[in-house]
Design a protein around this motif. Structure first.
Motif, PDB file in Angstrom:
ATOM      1  N   ASP A  54       0.814  -1.219   0.000  1.00 14.53           N
ATOM      2  CA  ASP A  54       0.000   0.000   0.000  1.00 14.53           C
ATOM      3  C   ASP A  54       0.845   1.265   0.000  1.00 14.53           C
ATOM      4  O   ASP A  54       0.291   2.376  -0.035  1.00 14.53           O
ATOM      5  CB  ASP A  54      -0.918   0.002   1.228  1.00 14.53           C
ATOM      6  N   GLU A  55       2.172   1.126   0.084  1.00 16.62           N
ATOM      7  CA  GLU A  55       3.036   2.293   0.135  1.00 16.62           C
ATOM      8  C   GLU A  55       3.514   2.732  -1.258  1.00 16.62           C
ATOM      9  O   GLU A  55       4.293   3.672  -1.379  1.00 16.62           O
ATOM     10  CB  GLU A  55       4.269   2.000   1.002  1.00 16.62           C
ATOM     11  N   GLU A  57       2.398   3.995  -5.107  1.00 14.31           N
ATOM     12  CA  GLU A  57       1.300   4.536  -5.921  1.00 14.31           C
ATOM     13  C   GLU A  57       1.850   5.011  -7.273  1.00 14.31           C
ATOM     14  O   GLU A  57       3.024   5.383  -7.383  1.00 14.31           O
ATOM     15  CB  GLU A  57       0.613   5.705  -5.200  1.00 14.31           C
ATOM     16  N   TYR A  58       0.954   5.035  -8.275  1.00 15.04           N
ATOM     17  CA  TYR A  58       1.340   5.457  -9.638  1.00 15.04           C
ATOM     18  C   TYR A  58       0.641   6.771  -9.996  1.00 15.04           C
ATOM     19  O   TYR A  58      -0.546   6.938  -9.717  1.00 15.04           O
ATOM     20  CB  TYR A  58       0.941   4.383 -10.650  1.00 15.04           C
ATOM     21  N   TYR A  59       1.437   7.720 -10.584  1.00 12.16           N
ATOM     22  CA  TYR A  59       0.904   9.016 -11.017  1.00 12.16           C
ATOM     23  C   TYR A  59       1.271   9.248 -12.491  1.00 12.16           C
ATOM     24  O   TYR A  59       2.410   8.980 -12.906  1.00 12.16           O
ATOM     25  CB  TYR A  59       1.490  10.159 -10.180  1.00 12.16           C
ATOM     26  N   LEU A  82       6.312   6.720 -10.094  1.00 16.62           N
ATOM     27  CA  LEU A  82       5.985   5.914  -8.917  1.00 16.62           C
ATOM     28  C   LEU A  82       6.300   6.707  -7.666  1.00 16.62           C
ATOM     29  O   LEU A  82       7.384   7.291  -7.541  1.00 16.62           O
ATOM     30  CB  LEU A  82       6.798   4.610  -8.894  1.00 16.62           C
ATOM     31  N   GLU A  83       5.324   6.752  -6.743  1.00 20.44           N
ATOM     32  CA  GLU A  83       5.570   7.348  -5.424  1.00 20.44           C
ATOM     33  C   GLU A  83       5.736   6.212  -4.417  1.00 20.44           C
ATOM     34  O   GLU A  83       4.844   5.384  -4.235  1.00 20.44           O
ATOM     35  CB  GLU A  83       4.413   8.250  -5.004  1.00 20.44           C
ATOM     36  N   ASP A  85       6.493   5.431  -0.442  1.00 17.83           N
ATOM     37  CA  ASP A  85       6.485   6.045   0.887  1.00 17.83           C
ATOM     38  C   ASP A  85       7.864   5.941   1.530  1.00 17.83           C
ATOM     39  O   ASP A  85       8.577   4.950   1.340  1.00 17.83           O
ATOM     40  CB  ASP A  85       5.437   5.356   1.776  1.00 17.83           C
ATOM     41  N   LEU A 146      -2.499  -2.787  -8.946  1.00 23.06           N
ATOM     42  CA  LEU A 146      -3.236  -1.546  -9.179  1.00 23.06           C
ATOM     43  C   LEU A 146      -2.894  -0.965 -10.568  1.00 23.06           C
ATOM     44  O   LEU A 146      -1.878  -1.312 -11.175  1.00 23.06           O
ATOM     45  CB  LEU A 146      -2.904  -0.526  -8.093  1.00 23.06           C
ATOM     46  N   LEU A 149       0.705  -0.122 -12.111  1.00 23.72           N
ATOM     47  CA  LEU A 149       1.750  -0.896 -11.424  1.00 23.72           C
ATOM     48  C   LEU A 149       1.927  -2.277 -12.033  1.00 23.72           C
ATOM     49  O   LEU A 149       2.566  -3.151 -11.423  1.00 23.72           O
ATOM     50  CB  LEU A 149       1.400  -1.035  -9.930  1.00 23.72           C
TER      51      LEU A 149
END
Length: 472
Positions: A54-55, A57-59, A82-83, A85, A146, A149
């Motif tokens: 969950d850490e 994420e794609y933008y 990619l972000e 955390d 997701l 990803l």
């Protein structure tokens, strides 16, 4: 071990048992703790990787993100970004997490055995075990599904040695605590055994003191209590009570026997001395011999009765029990004794029907003979004796009644004692054991005997024999 005290033996066995339990506990702790720690390691691995899923994420664009104040990590992936955390960078419980492309290319993170796991294919949501240079590692992979990803995998790696420190701490604590517990338990067990066995020492000392002393009235006193040791003390006290009663009875018996034998022995000795002092006439010699014969017969009867009484009292099992025709026995004995007609006394017998009783024929006959003989001895001139056998509520009732001199109320409780004779003017006819023998025979058959008497009017002896009766 034979020369050691029970307290020391109990403590030794208790300590050995504790040592065995402690060893088994140590082994159990070692293996169970090892299994638990390894499971915990795998659970931590799975939990850490699942958390890191969950850490990420794609933008498509970073225009809306303030990169100046952002602490997360950003990298280019495909046509977007990619972000990741910043917590992803931390090593959690020695679990390393790395981000891989499906072609095994490391994109981000750390893997201490990346070279060795390069040939280990990805398996989604499954823990794999790999051994590297003698050290086992657990590997857990998760596919990122997701949007944006696709083609990415998270791989978590943790060494099995992670639990060595924890295991060492547990083992060290066990090696210190378990022996200490054994030692404390052994000392406590020794003191407890000492406290629990103290009453036994008191019982032993009291029993030894009673055994070596002459006072059989002393008893073991442990105070209030209902445990096994107090029950043992009560049993000993009961035994001492019976020993005291038996000792007193034997002492009284010996005293009475010596007293009863003293008179005929003295008479025989005196007659012998009288006959040997000088020459006597034939009539004097005959009179002396008849006196010796009479006193010798009395001694023989006394010794015979004493032996019978002792046999019945001490060896009752030597008398065989069988079914006896008690009605026929009473009739037969009365027919024989009716022929005596001593001093004009007449004997009459009344028996109701037939009665079978389980007992000893010899003893029952002896009991009736003694009662009838006693009635003849203390009956009046031309008197009557009535023997009656009848059924009662709980068995049979045998009574022997006479119209003789009777028994004083203060003597009625003494007549069943050995060597006791109420009328001392007629002691020469009996040994003083007849009624005590009757009482013992009745007790042997589980019955009871009683007397009803009025001084100067006569006596009635009643024997109640319970149970084991069949009347016809």
């Amino acid at each position: 071990m034979k020369g050691l005290s029970i307290r020391f033996k109990i403590t030794c066995w208790f300590t050995v048992a504790l040592m065995l339990v402690a060893f088994l506990a140590y082994v159990t702790v070692f293996f169970v703790n090892h299994q638990i720690i390894q499971k915990t390691i795998r659970d931590n691995l799975v939990e850490t990787v699942e958390h890191n899923v969950d850490e990420i994420e794609y933008y498509d664009s970073l225009d809306s993100i303030d990169l100046y104040h952002e602490t997360d990590f950003f990298c280019i992936y495909g046509e977007g970004y990619l972000e990741i955390d910043d917590d992803f960078l931390d090593q959690v419980n020695e679990v390393y997490t790395a981000l891989y492309h499906t072609d095994m290319a490391l994109l981000y993170g750390e893997n201490p055995i990346s070279r060795e796991t390069a040939g280990l294919g990805f398996v989604d949501a499954a823990v794999q075990r790999l051994k590297v240079k003698g050290t086992a590692y657990y590997v857990f992979d998760r596919r990122l599904e997701l949007e944006g990803l696709e083609g990415l995998w998270l791989r978590g790696v943790v060494s099995e040695k992670q639990g060595i420190t924890q295991m060492s701490d547990v083992i060290r604590i066990s090696l210190l605590v378990l022996p200490a517990l054994v030692l404390v338990s052994a000392v406590g067990g020794y003191q407890l055994a000492r406290h629990m066995l103290r009453p036994i020492q008191e019982i032993s000392a009291s029993a030894a003191h009673i055994g070596t002393g002459s006072d059989l009235q002393e008893r073991i006193d442990l105070g209030e209590g209902r445990d096994e040791l107090h029950q043992l003390a009560d049993s000993f006290n009961g035994m001492f009570q019976r020993l005291e009663e038996a000792f007193e009875a034997e002492r009284q018996f010996a005293s009475d026997a010596s007293h009863e034998l003293r008179t005929p022995v003295s008479v025989i000795t005196a007659q012998c001395e009288f006959s040997l002092e000088q020459r006597r006439t034939a009539e004097e010699y005959e009179q002396a011999l008849r006196t010796i014969q009479r006193q010798g017969g009395k001694m023989a009867r006394l010794i015979h009765d004493m032996l019978d009484f002792t046999r019945l009292e001490r060896r009752a099992d030597s008398y065989a029990m069988e079914e006896v025709d008690l009605a026929g026995l009473v009739r037969s004995v009365c027919e024989d004794l009716a022929l005596i007609q001593e001093r004009g006394i007449r004997l009459r017998c009344e028996v109701e029907g037939e009665a079978m009783f389980y007992g000893n024929c010899q003893l029952l006959s002896r009991m009736l003979v003694n009662l009838v003989s006693n009635a003849y001895r203390y009956g009046k001139e031309g008197g009557h004796i009535l023997v009656r056998l009848q059924g009662g509520e709980q068995g049979l009732e045998l009574s022997v009644a006479d119209d003789g001199i009777g028994i004083a109320p203060e003597e009625q409780g003494k007549i069943f004692k050995r060597f006791y004779q109420a009328d001392h003017s007629r002691t020469g006819a009996g040994t003083g054991l007849g009624l005590s023998m009757v009482s013992e025979i009745v007790r042997f058959h589980g019955g009871r005997v009683s007397v009803e008497s009025v001084l100067g009017q006569g006596s009635c002896f009643v024997v109640c024999l319970p149970g084991h009766v069949r009347c016809e």
